[in-house]
Structure formats: C-alpha cells, structure tokens
Design an enzyme around this catalytic site. Structure first.
Site, PDB file in Angstrom:
ATOM      1  N   LYS C  76       0.867  -1.179   0.000  1.00 26.36           N
ATOM      2  CA  LYS C  76       0.000   0.000   0.000  1.00 26.36           C
ATOM      3  C   LYS C  76       0.907   1.233   0.000  1.00 26.36           C
ATOM      4  O   LYS C  76       1.955   1.222   0.657  1.00 26.36           O
ATOM      5  CB  LYS C  76      -0.874  -0.044   1.256  1.00 26.36           C
ATOM      6  CG  LYS C  76      -1.916   1.066   1.357  1.00 26.36           C
ATOM      7  CD  LYS C  76      -2.751   0.881   2.643  1.00 26.36           C
ATOM      8  CE  LYS C  76      -3.838   1.928   2.776  1.00 26.36           C
ATOM      9  NZ  LYS C  76      -4.658   1.717   3.996  1.00 26.36           N
ATOM     10  N   SER C 151      -9.596   1.737   3.139  1.00 25.18           N
ATOM     11  CA  SER C 151      -8.741   2.536   2.300  1.00 25.18           C
ATOM     12  C   SER C 151      -7.702   1.718   1.513  1.00 25.18           C
ATOM     13  O   SER C 151      -7.099   2.243   0.578  1.00 25.18           O
ATOM     14  CB  SER C 151      -7.991   3.548   3.162  1.00 25.18           C
ATOM     15  OG  SER C 151      -7.124   2.863   4.054  1.00 25.18           O
ATOM     16  N   SER C 175      -9.858  -0.668   7.269  1.00 29.44           N
ATOM     17  CA  SER C 175      -9.271  -0.467   5.943  1.00 29.44           C
ATOM     18  C   SER C 175      -8.576  -1.674   5.328  1.00 29.44           C
ATOM     19  O   SER C 175      -8.196  -1.631   4.164  1.00 29.44           O
ATOM     20  CB  SER C 175      -8.279   0.693   5.980  1.00 29.44           C
ATOM     21  OG  SER C 175      -8.969   1.913   5.979  1.00 29.44           O
TER      22      SER C 175
END
Lengths: 95, 477, 485
Positions: C76, C151, C175
């Site tokens: 990420k 997210s 997330s």
C-alpha cells in the site's frame, strides 16, 4: 449542533487550511452532519468511566543515551522544496 | 501609594544528554546547520519517537534536588501549533501529568531565607532555530536543536523583587550544573528564563494582571527586564490604565520591554496525550538508582565546609557556587598541611582572580590543586613568605611548574638564618639613625618602615617573623 | 498459470525451482499492464523488482533461502519505501521519495519478497471506497462499476485480480477488512503493537495497524509472520515473542466457542450478507465449534467515538505536511501563513480536510471534554464490552460490512453514510484487537460477502486457524473474478 461559517473559518485558520468563500457553506454543512453523528455519543452514560487514551497498557520503553544517527543532511535536503546552504527556506518570518 | 510586585519564573533547562530526547541524533552545540537533524527530528512521514532514558534520569535527579514529588506515571502530550522551527507541527511536552510535581528551593537574599515554591517540572523537546539574515528575503531553518531535551521548571509566583528572582535563578543555575544535567551556558541558550510579572497595591491579596517577559538570557537582563516591567506596570496603573495580559520581549539594547501583540496568533494548543508514547513510568528502583547517582548538593556542601573545615559562611558560599571550584578547594586541602581557611582564602582570592583575569573557568585551570597545596605548605613551613608565594603562584600559572622547582630555580627560599638576618638588620639600623631616634622617642610606627627596609634589602626573602623579633630586640636593647 | 496459485503455493514452487522469481515477476507485470483500468497501482517498479527477483533467484539457488524468496508482493502506498515514491494517495506527497524503508517493507524484503510496486489507496487512508485518492478511484475487479472498498482498495483489487499474489495494507477503522470483504480476500488486522508502525505514514496513531491482504488464511499467516515482531523504533511495538501463526493453522476446532453479538445481526445488516454468515457459522459448527450469543452493548457508539478519535489524532499527525521540508509547496507564497494555508489546501483533498477540521474542532479549547474526552471514555466501554464477551467465547463472529460493495460515486456526496460502512470494524481498532475478514459467499449480483472473526488481544493465531479450517471445507476464497481468471 451545527457548525457556523465563523466556526469553519476559525477551525481552518487553526489547521492552516485556506478555505475559499465558495467552499465555506459546503464545509459548514458537512461538518455539521458529522458532528450530529458524533453527538450520538451523548446517549452513552460515561459517568465515572476512566478515559482510555490508548489500547496498549504498557510503560514507555526507554532507550540508552547513545548517538546512533549519522549526518544525512544531503539526502534530506534533496527532497526539500527550497533549501540553501544547508538550511530549509521559508518566506521571511517576522519576530 | 506603595506597590508590591509578584514574580514567577519559568526556566528552560537544556539537559546535557548526548543524544536527543526522542531520537539518536547528537545534541552538540555549534554543528553545521541540519547535520544533526535526522528523520525523526525533521518529522519525515512515518517516523516515531523513542524516549531517551537519561533525560528521565536527569529529570528525576532534579526533582529529588528540589524536594519534589516524582510522579510514578507521567504522560507526554502534543502541543499543536504551526511554526517553521517546529517540524511536526506539534511539540512533544508534558501537560496534565509532568514527571516532577510540587517542590521548593530556598534562597537567601539580604540575610533572609525565602522558600520559593516549584509548581512542576516537565520534560519536553526543544524547537529548531530560525535564521533571518542573508537569504534573499527568506528565513533559513536549522533543525539541529529540534528534539534537544528540555526540563521546564515552573515556579510559584513567590518572589517579590527582581533581586529575589535573580537569587532564585542563580541558585537554580548552580543546582543544575551540580547535578550534571545542564551545562548552564546562557549564551548558547542552555539555560533560558521567562518571567511572569504583575504588580498590586501593598496589602492587596489578589494578583494583578501579569505579563510574560521573554528573551531574558542573562542574570543581569533578568534583573533589568523585571525592574523595567514593574515600573512600567505601576506607571500604567497610576496613569489610570490597566495592564494587558500579554507576552513582552525584553530588548537589552534599549533596556525596555516591548509588546509582541499583533505578532502573536491567538493560541489554542489542542493538547492531547501523544498516542506514539505510552506513559512514562518511574518506579521506586528508578528513583533510588537516580538518587544514588546524585552528587552532594550545594546546600549540603556548604554546611559540610563550615562544619568540617571550619570555614566562614561567606567563604563557603563562594566556594560552593561552582562545583569545580568546590572540588578544587577540597583537592587543595587534601594536598596541604596548611589550614583550610588559608586554602579557602587562596582559592577565593588569588586563584579566582587569575581565572577571572584570563576569562576561563575552573575546569580549564592551568595549575593543579596539588601545586597550590604544596605552595601553602611552603608558606606554613617558613620556606617562603606569603608575599613571595604570590609571585611563585604567578609563575606557576604561566609556566605550569610546581612551586618547589620555582622556589629553587629562582632562589626564593626564605632566609631564616638568624645570623644572616642580624647582619641585614644591623646594616639597616646603621642607615636609619633618624628612625631609630624616633622609635626611642616613643614612635612605634617606624618599626613597620624598618621591617620594610630589611625585607627590601633581603629581596623579600627574610623571614618576616624573625625580622620583627630581631629588630625589636636590637631597638629595645 | 502461476496466478491461479496461492502465495503459499508459489513460495513452494520457487523453492522447488519449478519457476524462477524473474519468470514469476514477468507474469505478474504483464497482468498489471493488462489490468490498467482497475487503477490499482500508483507506482509499478518493474526495474527495481527485476533486480530483487534476480537476487531472489540467486538465493533460491543456494542453501536455505528465506521463506518468501522470489514471491512478488505489493505495498500500500502508505509504507515508506527507500528511493520509490510514497504518496499516501495524496497530492501533498506526490513528489515524496522516502529516504528510508518502513519496518514492514524491510522485514518482507529480508524474507525474500520482491516489491513489485505501490498500490492505490484513499488519501491518507481516509475513506472506505478508495475514491478519495489523488490518483483516482480504484475499481472492484468483481464489478468495475463498484468500489473495491478502502482505504487499502488498491491492494485489495490487485490481489483479487491476481495482479500480485499478496499485498500489505493498513487498517485504522476497517481499511484491510472491509476491502477484503468487498473483494473476496482474507485480510487481517493484527492486534495493536504486533506489527511495527515505523515508516507507515500515520493516520491515527492509536488505531493504525498494518496487515496482509491475501488469498487465504494460510497466505495471510505466512505474510503476517514475516511482517510482525518487535521493533525498537516504535515505542508502541510489543516486545512479546510469539510463535508463528503458521504453526497452528491446522489445529482442530472442537470446543471452539464462537460468540455471536446480537448487535451484529440486527436490522442494519443486509439479509443476504446475514444469511451467508449464518451458513458459515453452521460450517464451523460442523467442524466442532459451538455458538453462544454475546452482547457488545456500546457498538453503536463506536462510529461516533471513532470519528472523534481518528480525526483528532489525524489533525495532529498531518500537521507536518506544511510545505517546508518535503512534499508539495504552493507556488509563490507571499508570506508564511500563505505558504502553510495554500500548500495544505491545494495538497489535501476534501475528505482529508474535513477530517482535519473535525479533529481540530474536537480538540479545540472549550470542546475537548465534550468530544475528545467523551470519546475516550466510550472507548473504554467498548474495550470492556469485548473483555466481557471473551469471558464467554473464544472468538467473536459477525459480518464484516452491512452490505456488499456499493457503486462508485454512491456515497461520495454523503460522508456520514460512508462512515457507517465501518460499523462492524472500527470498534475492533478502538479496542486494539485482532480481526480477520474472510469470504463466505456471493450475493445475487455475484459480489463477495465477507465475514469477520475478532479475537482477544494477540489472538491472531486462533483467528487464522479458524479461517484456515473453514477454507479447508469451502472454496469461496479460490474464486476469481471472471475477467481475471
């Protein structure tokens, strides 16, 4: 509770965010709705409840007083928006 | 109408750790800009603070030294505000629960003891520095100092005059250097002071509106700034106005304080516990280990100097102000058979004067304490006179040589041979018929002149005691 | 086709020299290239990855290669990577090249994994749909008109479409788990303190944890074991030495007590989702587990509590993005205030600004007690609710999200409805507990349904064990979106 335009300006100044005049109403509306959500907390009785700042219940770990870092100024200044003679530059600060 | 001033001080003590409070960067003063600012100090994304044990030890030592409570659990909070020398946009500081709780410091002014309350002392990180000169209208930011550990010591508003404030500050200054937690260098900003000053009519219990004076970084400026501010506030009130609560800057060039109003934003620091740092826990073992590592403190040392060395209070006071001076004194005592008062007189007198003249402090003294001790022995055993000793000391200072070799090579050994002294005395008496006449007519004062003549002729080497005896014997014969 | 293999299988194939790390890398790079419309990646580092893959092949040729040698993974874009852009999905960091690696990045590299690129995400991890990214929304591989969740939406989409066999994510309020649910993945949020936060751009420091987004519980265990462990650079990193979660994957479930909180199955949850979760519970019972009803009475207060604490911490964490030392700086600032206010206003997107403002407000003078302190007290109540529940059960089970993936744009105008998506997940962060989401079926539209298992503190091994045993008798986790099969 609703957030006024004045609140938006006050908070934006504290948070150093430039909010255009055309954006103020939108923020006031959104933030008011978020606050309405947040105020559902008031339905919970929290008398005599100890606040919980952190999920960990541990003591701060302490490190020995040793210099472990070397000078990496060049690498750090390379990613700076404005630097000169080893210093970060900002518009003149009046003291 | 008489006025009373009320003063409280906030002292920022820069702790003399090797590395920063939350990072492994060096804290040395005077490095090239930003060469001692690592990823944590410049607040790159994702980096995290890790606490320096020694900073906690130093804070605990301070707490013990001011008779304070050491909190078993203290909490680091974030103080949020934007400034270019504050890289994270917040300062890690202690807010609701500081490491050191209430304590006190006793100070003495004009022979009176005053107990000044210490509200608290908390750990925090220092900010960087802004440099305003010569960057084409820009300000340069040096973050070397960012993250240096500070202990902020907040006093109660217990002081009533600038003199008391200075006495408190001096005592604090001595204390932190004794404890070895701060180098006390005020020029380099290692020991900084802000003063909260208000005035009220004598007899009034309520506190007046206070102002906070910043930028007072010498003892002299503290006194001047506070006195200026007291006068200013009295004038404002007597002129029918009222004092505004504000921060004022002391300008040493003009000797006045100036309002910083308008240049200051309304502050709302939004303190909250720093989620990156669990609570700082100081258990009994930690406190005891810190206590064991503490040196003898100035008050205790002064008492000991008076009691076991038989010094006068004033001499002991002078000696203990600076720990290396006190250590030097004790080293001199250990190296001599002479009495401690003589040693104290020498350390407070000739030694202090020479240090002062050369502008160096005790840690840089060129004369080992053992040499001074031996010098005192040579006075005591009659090898040289006190007067010659001053010359010898001066040579010891410049050459680094020991007193015996100086006395030897320069032939300064005192003449204690009665026959030799008698010869000189006879010669002087022969040349001083008028004075001898005066003496015999009852004028005792001429003895001093005659002794001086003998000493002069012996180049200062004649034993003054013997000279006196022989002279009187001959005059009275 | 290598992408049909799990990460665990690929690691074994690499060790057996059935495939080389370079071949594997090229296969996945080609898939990424072909799947550009998903917008799952912010940065693909083909060149750097190839160098790592060659090094991995050398290790694989030698004795005792590390456990993930040659396995491609993606991070990420919230994890700092030395020499590779770390944007955190924000314009303000669009030009930011970190001069260091996050601990997680370091550890996975040390385990031999090849970093293939950085995945898209909601800006500063603030979002549940991956629509707040400066780099544009990510599409759900199961239905390109729907969100992948957020997210960690880029990581979820990338693994779901098998553009990479596994990826890292972070979870502050759901997330990892929510996008795992929306994309038919197994996603684990570890106990607070188990994985180092060093080098992860902070959103809410008392809630953030990094974890894997994986194809299966076994893959998640392999990744977690490589990521987790004590780190002296993070003061909130646990010193406990824990056995690898891999070791207990096959343990039996006999006697396992599953707590079903009635609040997780009330009117708020979609009927199809509830039905799939109930079927999964039945499957677990067949494996020897029993159920007990428990209660988390303060669950409803979790969202309001979270939306005070997370923004409050974020408002402070994001103060360092000021245009002075790195990142975006506005053009021609006239003075310092202008530099700050315009750099931040132009550098941050609307959702980030909203949260900074809410957080600033909640901490500001006069409001602290009513908001921040009140939230901290509710946080305590929520944590004790879990403590009480765990007196009666070994794990808590429920749906991960109230619904399956919603449509792109559906909730962008209404932040509050977006926030409500985290209702089952964010209490877990508030309490610092581990949680895993795993696929338990599909709805009528073919969209994945996720189930969440919550464990007591440091109970990751048990959660992964339960998920793994469930995956031994089901194949939802092996399904691929048609377009990416």
């Amino acid at each position: 509770m609703s957030i006024t335009k004045e609140d938006v300006h006050r908070i934006a100044t504290l948070a150093r965010l430039r909010i255009g005049d055309e954006e103020v109403d939108g923020y006031a509306d959104n933030l008011s709705r978020i606050l309405d959500l947040v105020e559902q907390m008031n339905a919970v009785d929290t008398d005599a409840i100890e606040p919980m700042a952190h999920p960990l219940d541990v003591a701060l770990r302490l490190r020995p007083d040793e210099v472990t870092e070397t000078d990496r100024r060049d690498a750090f200044l390379e990613i700076a928006p404005a630097a000169d003679r080893g210093l970060y530059l900002v518009p003149r600060v009046i003291e | 109408m008489s006025w009373e001033s009320v003063i409280g001080l906030e002292v920022h003590v820069q702790l003399s750790t090797r590395s920063k409070i939350f990072s492994g960067s060096a804290t040395a003063f005077g490095a090239e800009p930003n060469t001692q600012a690592n990823a944590v100090d410049i607040a790159l994304p994702g980096v995290l603070p890790v606490m320096n044990r020694e900073a906690a030890v130093m804070a605990v030592k301070f707490g013990l030294a001011v008779n304070a409570t050491v909190n078993q659990r203290s909490v680091f909070a974030r103080k949020n505000y934007f400034y270019p020398d504050l890289p994270k946009g917040y300062q890690i500081s202690q807010y609701e629960i500081p490491i050191v709780g209430p304590g006190y410091l006793d100070i003495e002014v004009d022979g009176e003891i005053l107990r000044v309350g210490i509200t608290r002392a908390h750990l925090e990180e220092d900010a960087g520095k802004s440099l305003h000169e010569d960057f084409h209208g820009m300000t340069g930011i040096d973050l070397n100092r960012a993250g240096t550990p500070l202990l902020e010591v907040v006093s109660e508003p217990d002081m009533r005059s600038a003199a008391q404030a200075v006495a408190y500050l001096r005592k604090m200054h001595t204390l932190v250097r004794y404890l070895g937690i701060c180098d006390g260098n005020m020029q380099e900003g290692s020991f900084r002071c802000d003063a909260n000053v208000s005035v009220r009519r004598a007899g009034d219990d309520r506190l007046g509106t206070r102002t906070e004076l910043k930028n007072i970084n010498s003892f002299r400026f503290v006194e001047k700034a506070i006195n200026f501010e007291i006068e200013r506030q009295v004038e404002v009130i007597e002129g029918g106005g009222s004092v505004v609560q504000e921060t004022r800057l002391y300008d040493p060039d003009r000797d006045e304080t100036r309002s910083m109003r308008g240049k200051e934003q309304a502050h709302d620091y939004r303190y909250f516990p720093d989620p990156d740092l669990p609570p700082l826990v100081i258990d009994d073992d930690f406190v005891e280990a810190s206590r064991r590592a503490m040196p003898e403190l100035p008050d205790a040392k002064r008492r000991r100097f008076v009691e076991s060395y038989g010094l006068r209070e004033a001499d002991a006071d002078m000696l203990v102000t600076d720990r290396p001076v006190a250590d030097y004194f004790e080293a001199v005592c250990a190296a001599t058979a002479a009495d401690a008062r003589t040693a104290a007189n020498w350390v407070n007198g000739d030694v202090a004067a020479a240090l002062n003249r050369d502008g160096i402090d005790m840690t840089a003294i060129p004369v080992p304490a053992e040499h001074v001790g031996r010098l005192l022995d040579r006075i005591a055993d009659g090898t040289i006179s006190g007067k010659i000793a001053k010359d010898v000391f001066s040579t010891m200072w410049s050459s680094g040589d020991d007193p015996d070799s100086i006395i030897e090579s320069r032939g300064l050994k005192q003449i204690s041979d009665a026959g030799a002294i008698e010869q000189i005395v006879d010669a002087v008496l022969a040349d001083s018929a008028a004075q001898v006449e005066q003496y015999r007519a009852g004028n005792q004062k001429v003895v001093g002149f005659l002794v001086g003549q003998v000493m002069k002729r012996s180049e200062g080497k004649a034993n003054p005691k013997q000279v006196n005896e022989i002279l009187r014997r001959k005059l009275d014969a | 086709m290598p992408h049909r293999h799990s990460l665990t299988e690929l690691a074994a194939m690499l060790r057996a020299r059935e495939i080389s790390a370079v071949e594997l890398l090229d296969h996945f790079l080609a898939r990424i290239e072909a799947a550009g419309e998903l917008n799952a990646f912010i940065t693909v580092d083909a060149e750097g990855a190839r160098a790592q893959a060659r090094a991995a092949d050398d290790m694989l040729a030698g004795d005792d290669p590390p456990p993930l040698a040659g396995v491609p993974i993606a991070h990420k874009d919230i994890f700092c990577t030395r020499g590779l852009k770390t944007s955190c999905g924000s314009r303000i960091l669009d030009n930011f090249i970190a001069p260091y690696d996050a601990t997680v990045v370091e550890r996975l590299a040390a385990a031999g994994a090849v970093t293939l690129g950085k995945t898209n995400m909601d800006e500063f991890a603030m979002g549940s749909s991956n629509e707040t990214s400066w780099y544009g929304p990510v599409k759900n591989p199961w239905d390109a008109a729907r969100v992948p969740g957020g997210s960690s939406g880029g990581s979820a989409a990338a693994v779901a479409a098998r553009l990479v066999p596994g990826a890292t994510g972070t979870d502050t309020g759901g997330s990892i788990r929510q996008p795992a649910a929306f994309c038919a993945l197994t996603g684990l949020k570890p106990s607070y303190g188990r994985v180092s936060r060093y080098g992860i751009v902070a959103f809410a420091s008392s809630l953030d944890q990094a974890g894997p987004l994986a194809q299966s519980a076994a893959d998640a265990a392999l990744l977690l074991d490589a990521m987790a462990g004590f780190d002296s650079r993070d003061s909130t990193s646990l010193e406990n030495q824990l056995p690898p979660t891999r070791a207990s994957l096959e343990d039996g479930l006999r006697g396992l007590r599953i707590g079903l909180p009635k609040e997780f199955f009330d009117a708020g949850v979609d009927a199809t989702v509830a039905a799939a979760v109930e079927a999964a519970v039945a499957a677990l019972c067949k494996l020897g587990a029993t159920t007990v009803e428990v209660s988390l009475p303060n669950m409803a207060a979790g969202i309001p509590c979270y939306y005070v604490i997370a923004p409050a911490e974020a408002s402070s964490n994001l103060a360092r993005f000021d245009g002075v030392r790195y990142g975006y700086r506005c053009d021609d600032p006239v003075d310092l205030a202008d530099l700050y206010e315009r750099s931040r206003a132009e550098g941050f997107g609307a959702e980030v600004k909203r949260r900074i403002m809410i957080g600033t407000y909640a901490l500001s003078s006069g409001y602290y007690d009513a908001y921040y302190l009140k939230a901290q007290k509710i946080r305590r109540l929520i944590a004790s609710d879990f403590d009480t529940a765990f007196e009666q059960c070994d794990i808590v089970l429920g749906p991960t999200t109230p619904t399956t993936a919603f449509a792109l744009g559906e909730k962008t105008d209404d932040p509050v409805s977006m926030y409500l998506n985290d209702i089952y997940t964010n209490t877990v962060n508030l309490a610092g507990l581990p949680g895993v989401s795993l696929p338990v079926g599909f709805d009528a539209a073919g969209l994945p349904i996720g189930m969440q298992l919550i464990g007591p503190y440091l109970g990751e091994a048990r959660l992964l064990n339960v998920a793994h045993r469930y995956q031994g008798v089901t194949d939802y986790h092996r399904q691929l979106p048609g377009m990416f099969a």
